[in-house]
Design an enzyme around this catalytic site. Sequence first.
Site, PDB file in Angstrom:
ATOM      1  N   ARG A  16       0.862  -1.198   0.000  1.00  0.00           N
ATOM      2  CA  ARG A  16       0.000   0.000   0.000  1.00  0.00           C
ATOM      3  C   ARG A  16       0.890   1.237   0.000  1.00  0.00           C
ATOM      4  NH1 ARG A  16      -2.012   0.578   6.323  1.00  0.00           N
ATOM      5  NH2 ARG A  16      -0.137   1.684   6.953  1.00  0.00           N
ATOM      6  N   ASP A  37       5.772  -7.614   1.722  1.00  0.00           N
ATOM      7  CA  ASP A  37       5.089  -6.869   2.791  1.00  0.00           C
ATOM      8  C   ASP A  37       4.603  -7.878   3.815  1.00  0.00           C
ATOM      9  OD1 ASP A  37       3.211  -5.009   4.258  1.00  0.00           O
ATOM     10  OD2 ASP A  37       3.634  -3.707   2.567  1.00  0.00           O
ATOM     11  N   ASP A  60       8.636 -10.149   6.377  1.00  0.00           N
ATOM     12  CA  ASP A  60       8.953  -9.108   7.352  1.00  0.00           C
ATOM     13  C   ASP A  60      10.430  -8.766   7.141  1.00  0.00           C
ATOM     14  OD1 ASP A  60       9.947  -7.796   9.662  1.00  0.00           O
ATOM     15  OD2 ASP A  60       8.370  -8.682  10.904  1.00  0.00           O
ATOM     16  N   VAL A  61      10.728  -7.490   6.865  1.00  0.00           N
ATOM     17  CA  VAL A  61      12.100  -7.123   6.479  1.00  0.00           C
ATOM     18  C   VAL A  61      13.136  -7.369   7.569  1.00  0.00           C
ATOM     19  CG1 VAL A  61      11.474  -5.438   4.699  1.00  0.00           C
ATOM     20  CG2 VAL A  61      11.708  -4.682   7.094  1.00  0.00           C
ATOM     21  N   ASN A  87      11.643   0.299   1.150  1.00  0.00           N
ATOM     22  CA  ASN A  87      10.552   1.244   1.437  1.00  0.00           C
ATOM     23  C   ASN A  87       9.796   0.921   2.724  1.00  0.00           C
ATOM     24  OD1 ASN A  87       8.154   3.121   0.566  1.00  0.00           O
ATOM     25  ND2 ASN A  87       7.247   1.089   0.881  1.00  0.00           N
ATOM     26  N   TYR A 152      11.363   7.326  15.347  1.00  0.00           N
ATOM     27  CA  TYR A 152      11.313   7.409  13.877  1.00  0.00           C
ATOM     28  C   TYR A 152      12.464   8.264  13.342  1.00  0.00           C
ATOM     29  CZ  TYR A 152       9.122   8.161   9.266  1.00  0.00           C
ATOM     30  OH  TYR A 152       8.843   8.213   7.922  1.00  0.00           O
ATOM     31  N   LYS A 156      15.510   7.184  10.829  1.00  0.00           N
ATOM     32  CA  LYS A 156      15.683   7.754   9.487  1.00  0.00           C
ATOM     33  C   LYS A 156      17.063   8.414   9.354  1.00  0.00           C
ATOM     34  CE  LYS A 156      11.803   6.396   7.722  1.00  0.00           C
ATOM     35  NZ  LYS A 156      11.770   5.404   6.631  1.00  0.00           N
ATOM     36  N   THR A 187      -0.481   9.251   2.439  1.00  0.00           N
ATOM     37  CA  THR A 187      -0.577   7.780   2.428  1.00  0.00           C
ATOM     38  C   THR A 187      -1.347   7.336   3.679  1.00  0.00           C
ATOM     39  OG1 THR A 187       1.370   7.356   3.808  1.00  0.00           O
ATOM     40  CG2 THR A 187       1.758   7.646   1.426  1.00  0.00           C
ATOM     41  N   THR A 190       0.290   8.408   6.914  1.00  0.00           N
ATOM     42  CA  THR A 190       0.072   9.810   7.276  1.00  0.00           C
ATOM     43  C   THR A 190      -1.345  10.023   7.790  1.00  0.00           C
ATOM     44  OG1 THR A 190       1.593  10.370   5.510  1.00  0.00           O
ATOM     45  CG2 THR A 190       0.241  12.159   6.366  1.00  0.00           C
TER      46      THR A 190
HETATM   47  P1  NDP Z   1       2.477   2.889   4.804  1.00  0.00           P
HETATM   48  O1  NDP Z   1       2.315   2.564   6.261  1.00  0.00           O
HETATM   49  O2  NDP Z   1       1.285   3.302   4.033  1.00  0.00           O
HETATM   50  O3  NDP Z   1       3.214   1.686   4.051  1.00  0.00           O
HETATM   51  C1  NDP Z   1       4.303   1.013   4.620  1.00  0.00           C
HETATM   52  C2  NDP Z   1       4.135  -0.470   4.360  1.00  0.00           C
HETATM   53  O4  NDP Z   1       5.241  -1.173   4.979  1.00  0.00           O
HETATM   54  C3  NDP Z   1       2.858  -1.024   5.007  1.00  0.00           C
HETATM   55  O5  NDP Z   1       2.202  -1.900   4.137  1.00  0.00           O
HETATM   56  C4  NDP Z   1       3.401  -1.723   6.240  1.00  0.00           C
HETATM   57  O6  NDP Z   1       2.582  -2.744   6.742  1.00  0.00           O
HETATM   58  C5  NDP Z   1       4.709  -2.265   5.697  1.00  0.00           C
HETATM   59  N1  NDP Z   1       5.570  -2.733   6.764  1.00  0.00           N
HETATM   60  C6  NDP Z   1       5.656  -2.280   8.036  1.00  0.00           C
HETATM   61  N2  NDP Z   1       6.545  -2.995   8.732  1.00  0.00           N
HETATM   62  C7  NDP Z   1       7.031  -3.945   7.897  1.00  0.00           C
HETATM   63  C8  NDP Z   1       7.966  -4.988   8.037  1.00  0.00           C
HETATM   64  N3  NDP Z   1       8.578  -5.229   9.207  1.00  0.00           N
HETATM   65  N4  NDP Z   1       8.247  -5.748   6.962  1.00  0.00           N
HETATM   66  C9  NDP Z   1       7.631  -5.540   5.788  1.00  0.00           C
HETATM   67  N5  NDP Z   1       6.712  -4.587   5.585  1.00  0.00           N
HETATM   68  C10 NDP Z   1       6.422  -3.785   6.637  1.00  0.00           C
HETATM   69  O7  NDP Z   1       3.593   4.025   4.752  1.00  0.00           O
HETATM   70  P2  NDP Z   1       4.083   5.017   3.589  1.00  0.00           P
HETATM   71  O8  NDP Z   1       3.774   4.472   2.254  1.00  0.00           O
HETATM   72  O9  NDP Z   1       3.663   6.358   3.964  1.00  0.00           O
HETATM   73  O10 NDP Z   1       5.652   4.937   3.869  1.00  0.00           O
HETATM   74  C11 NDP Z   1       6.580   4.273   3.036  1.00  0.00           C
HETATM   75  C12 NDP Z   1       7.968   4.693   3.476  1.00  0.00           C
HETATM   76  O11 NDP Z   1       8.094   6.117   3.326  1.00  0.00           O
HETATM   77  C13 NDP Z   1       8.278   4.389   4.932  1.00  0.00           C
HETATM   78  O12 NDP Z   1       9.630   3.985   5.054  1.00  0.00           O
HETATM   79  C14 NDP Z   1       8.070   5.723   5.612  1.00  0.00           C
HETATM   80  O13 NDP Z   1       8.802   5.848   6.812  1.00  0.00           O
HETATM   81  C15 NDP Z   1       8.557   6.675   4.538  1.00  0.00           C
HETATM   82  N6  NDP Z   1       8.082   8.035   4.672  1.00  0.00           N
HETATM   83  C16 NDP Z   1       6.746   8.307   4.714  1.00  0.00           C
HETATM   84  C17 NDP Z   1       6.304   9.615   4.791  1.00  0.00           C
HETATM   85  C18 NDP Z   1       4.861   9.976   4.778  1.00  0.00           C
HETATM   86  O14 NDP Z   1       4.539  11.167   4.928  1.00  0.00           O
HETATM   87  N7  NDP Z   1       3.949   9.052   4.591  1.00  0.00           N
HETATM   88  C19 NDP Z   1       7.262  10.717   4.910  1.00  0.00           C
HETATM   89  C20 NDP Z   1       8.639  10.324   4.861  1.00  0.00           C
HETATM   90  C21 NDP Z   1       9.017   9.020   4.743  1.00  0.00           C
HETATM   91  P3  NDP Z   1       1.691  -2.428   8.087  1.00  0.00           P
HETATM   92  O15 NDP Z   1       0.666  -1.444   7.661  1.00  0.00           O
HETATM   93  O16 NDP Z   1       1.150  -3.738   8.495  1.00  0.00           O
HETATM   94  O17 NDP Z   1       2.637  -1.830   9.105  1.00  0.00           O
END
Ligand code: NDP
Length: 245
Positions: A16, A37, A60-61, A87, A152, A156, A187, A190
């Site tokens: 997502r 994911d 899980d990463v 990501n 966080y 980062k 997203t 957020t």
């Molecule tokens: P989302 O939460 O929408 O997507 C992140 C995805 O990663 C989710 O599907 C989540 O699953 C999955 N995930 C979490 N933990 C793990 C794990 N251990 N192994 C595999 N998958 C995992 O976040 P965004 O799309 O917003 O974020 C993507 C990246 O961008 C992240 O690294 C975030 O920190 C970074 N970012 C985001 C910003 C924002 O404003 N949105 C700003 C700056 C950076 P689950 O939902 O189950 O946790």
Amino acid sequence: MGQVAEKVAIVTGGARGQGAAHARTLAANGASVVITDILDRDGAAVAAEIGDRAHFIHHDVTDEAGWHAVVQETLRRFGRIDILVNNAGIVAFNTTQDTPREQLERTFQVNVVGAFLGLQAVHGPMLSVGGGSVINIASIAGVKGAKGMVAYGVSKWGMRGLTRYAAQDYAPDHIRVNAILPGVIDTPMTRDQAPPGKLEKVMAAIPWGRMGTSQEVADLVLFLASDASQFITGAEIAIDGGATA
Ligand code: NDP
């Protein structure tokens, strides 16, 4: 044909949000994509929507053996690995005083150790095809301190450091390692997880006057994944509507 035609990518956290946009954009530009994911239903749905050139794997990463399995399955299905988008990430909103040790450690494990294990896992396959591109999705939260998100932010900051060190280590192998520093992107992370009032406050500090979109970040991922950026490594590119300008 496209900018990443015949390349093979792995996108973590691709079920997502931004990860799904990265997978769709890389595929639309010619790549085959393995999406990983922990959200199985959403991940499988994104892969099904993309079609034959996409495949979902639960991973899980933080699971090192799982990284090995992802690499083996990618090679079995698509024959090579050219691109890794680190990501997957989690966020937490607590102050330094209120953050439980477990939260700090888990955030660091997913955001930094997960990306580190990914770098190690793809090194051999990228070396065998003469190089590759790794893109770490960090954040502007790792550029300047902010109240109430210490775990966080520290993680980062760690991703920025990891990017620079790995870029130095992998350059002789022609494996590029770069970081993208998104600002506030629209997203589920957020919308669903920001504490009340936080989003409005952060938005007010964006000179461009709005949140970014996942597609805008995906277009930058595509550039860094493609040969158009072949002399760029160890770089950090903010995509934040001027928030850190
Ligand atoms: P989302 O939460 O929408 O997507 C992140 C995805 O990663 C989710 O599907 C989540 O699953 C999955 N995930 C979490 N933990 C793990 C794990 N251990 N192994 C595999 N998958 C995992 O976040 P965004 O799309 O917003 O974020 C993507 C990246 O961008 C992240 O690294 C975030 O920190 C970074 N970012 C985001 C910003 C924002 O404003 N949105 C700003 C700056 C950076 P689950 O939902 O189950 O946790």
